[in-house]
Design a protein around this motif. Structure first.
Motif, PDB file in Angstrom:
ATOM      1  N   ILE A  95       4.146  10.858   2.345  1.00 40.23           N
ATOM      2  CA  ILE A  95       3.252   9.473   1.920  1.00 40.23           C
ATOM      3  C   ILE A  95       4.595   8.565   1.706  1.00 40.23           C
ATOM      4  O   ILE A  95       5.609   8.527   1.389  1.00 40.23           O
ATOM      5  N   TYR A  99      -4.104  11.403  -8.130  1.00 42.62           N
ATOM      6  CA  TYR A  99      -3.381  10.735  -7.337  1.00 42.62           C
ATOM      7  C   TYR A  99      -3.469   9.193  -6.981  1.00 42.62           C
ATOM      8  O   TYR A  99      -4.691   8.846  -7.143  1.00 42.62           O
ATOM      9  N   ASN A 100      -2.315   8.200  -7.587  1.00 44.62           N
ATOM     10  CA  ASN A 100      -2.705   7.129  -7.531  1.00 44.62           C
ATOM     11  C   ASN A 100      -1.389   6.109  -6.702  1.00 44.62           C
ATOM     12  O   ASN A 100      -0.053   6.687  -6.377  1.00 44.62           O
ATOM     13  N   VAL A 101      -1.512   4.277  -6.299  1.00 46.68           N
ATOM     14  CA  VAL A 101      -1.228   3.852  -6.646  1.00 46.68           C
ATOM     15  C   VAL A 101      -1.427   3.023  -6.932  1.00 46.68           C
ATOM     16  O   VAL A 101      -2.331   2.005  -7.085  1.00 46.68           O
ATOM     17  N   TYR A 120       4.041   3.994  -5.826  1.00 44.38           N
ATOM     18  CA  TYR A 120       3.121   4.973  -5.409  1.00 44.38           C
ATOM     19  C   TYR A 120       3.195   6.128  -6.082  1.00 44.38           C
ATOM     20  O   TYR A 120       4.807   6.928  -6.620  1.00 44.38           O
ATOM     21  N   ALA A 145       5.039   4.488   0.669  1.00 47.05           N
ATOM     22  CA  ALA A 145       4.876   2.829   0.369  1.00 47.05           C
ATOM     23  C   ALA A 145       5.802   1.942   0.515  1.00 47.05           C
ATOM     24  O   ALA A 145       7.013   1.689   1.309  1.00 47.05           O
ATOM     25  N   ASP A 182       1.087  -1.516  -0.490  1.00 46.93           N
ATOM     26  CA  ASP A 182      -0.041  -0.193   0.081  1.00 46.93           C
ATOM     27  C   ASP A 182       0.716   1.531  -0.051  1.00 46.93           C
ATOM     28  O   ASP A 182       1.967   1.044   0.048  1.00 46.93           O
ATOM     29  N   CYS A 183       0.650   2.114  -0.106  1.00 46.72           N
ATOM     30  CA  CYS A 183       0.365   3.436   0.082  1.00 46.72           C
ATOM     31  C   CYS A 183       0.037   4.505   1.187  1.00 46.72           C
ATOM     32  O   CYS A 183      -1.010   3.772   1.191  1.00 46.72           O
TER      33      CYS A 183
END
Length: 403
Positions: A365, A389-391, A379, A367, A157-158
């Motif tokens: 942030i 904004y995405n991961v 990320y 990752a 995840d981030c």
């Protein structure tokens, strides 16, 4: 055994539905059958209408004021909130429209229940049998990378780095939808928004996303789900409405199958928003920014999450018990910068103290993947004009992950 004792006895069983199971579920003896029937009567309230879905789920339309969540002792005198006092708003001039042409939002089916009732999935005897077969907890659903006891649930995840100065009041994301392969009935894999707070040994969290979990649902379909806890999944919390807590107000049942589109190469997405009501302090769950109401977690269920969150995470998880090879997460593959083949959480935003959407750039942030050999995470910040904004996250699992 009085009503509340039975309820909390059931909560303990339900809250451990994601652990290693040593044997096949079995029910023996009339006393055990009688106990099952008592629990079913407590959970399944009288219905004014019953709906059977195309996937075989039985949904009862239950009086909103008699839904099982109101059996929680902390909600004895709770006044149901029918809608949020205010929805989060875009910061003027800062909205980031998402324009990727190959995305299709999957809007969960809203069932037609009579006025004044809500759709509650019926709990059947076989569901309780699966629950009763579970021998122990493993805190498999507590998320904190620093915990040494997390050894069977893998994460990629981030997340916004935990910080006591963070005052976060919600988060949103659109997740691409997949159907990861499950090896046994005891495995599960899914994606989540995590809303979290830590304070010493205390840990509260709310989760929402999609999951494949045959031990929970009895099949390998990809389904909408929620989960909450106030003590690291030790004695409290559970999935969906399987124990008292989450108040249903909308027409979207929490266990429903998320059908993917059949329109060529379109990528299906699930858009979720969890946010704190600025007046009542209840934590609301809605589907997409179209504001499809599902329900809320009353603020008095929580202690350290009563006011705000200090940490948000977006990503995936996968569980396989014991010595099994780890299973797929997300799409089952990970290709950096390839959102067409790798599971993603896009449109990442947080809600601030003014009930405004903010992008994650104001926070630190990180990752994280606990098993980078088999689950990747990337990320990417803001990919303007695509998915914000995405991961990207996920992977194939396998023996190299180990447990």
């Amino acid at each position: 055994m009085d009503m509340f004792k039975i309820i909390w006895f059931l909560i303990i069983f339900v809250s451990i539905v994601s652990v290693e199971v040593a044997g096949r579920p079995a029910v023996t003896g009339s006393e055990e059958d009688e106990e099952l029937e008592k629990q079913l009567k407590l959970l399944n309230k009288p219905a004014s209408k019953t709906i059977k879905t195309e996937h075989g789920d039985i949904i009862d339309c239950v009086d909103i004021y008699k839904q099982p969540s109101l059996d929680h002792p902390a909600l004895k005198n709770h006044t149901i909130q029918m809608e949020p006092s205010a929805f989060p708003e875009e910061l003027r001039g800062h909205g980031t429209p998402l324009s990727s042409s190959n995305l299709m939002e999957v809007k969960p089916r809203r069932l037609t229940c009579p006025r004044g009732t809500v759709p509650i999935p019926r709990i059947q005897k076989e569901d309780l049998i699966r629950i009763r077969s579970l021998p122990k907890t493993t805190k498999a659903n507590t998320y904190n990378p620093s915990d040494n006891d997390i050894h069977v649930t893998h994460f990629a995840d981030c997340h916004i780095r935990e910080d006591p100065t963070n005052h976060i009041y919600g988060a949103s994301a659109m997740f691409s939808i997949y159907n990861p392969k499950i090896a046994t009935i005891y495995d599960f894999s899914g994606v989540s928004i995590w809303i979290q707070n830590f304070q010493g040994d205390k840990y509260n969290s709310i989760r929402a996303g999609w999951i494949v979990n045959p031990n929970l649902y009895g099949d390998n379909n990809t389904r909408l789900y929620t989960r909450w806890t106030v003590d690291r999944d030790d004695q409290t919390g559970c999935y969906n409405t399987l124990c008292p807590g989450f108040i249903q107000v909308g027409s979207v049942p929490l266990n429903q199958v998320l059908n993917q589109p059949t329109h060529g190469d379109l990528q299906s997405t699930l858009d979720l928003l969890v946010f704190k009501d600025p007046k009542t302090k209840n934590w609301w769950l809605t589907i997409s920014k179209n504001r499809i109401l599902v329900g809320y977690w009353p603020s008095n269920l929580f202690d350290v999450l009563k006011d705000n969150a200090q940490r948000i995470a977006w990503g995936g998880f996968a569980y396989s018990p014991g010595n099994e090879a780890a299973l797929e997460m997300g799409s089952g593959q990970f290709k950096s910068n390839d959102q067409e083949n790798t599971c993603f959480a896009g449109g990442l935003q947080v809600i601030d103290e003014f009930n405004l959407y903010r992008d994650p750039s104001k926070f630190t942030i990180d990752a994280y993947s606990d098993k980078p050999a088999c689950y990747g995470v990337d990320y990417r910040g803001n990919t303007t004009g695509e998915i914000g904004y995405n991961v990207l996250f996920g992977g194939p699992g396998g023996l190299k992950c180990g447990n």
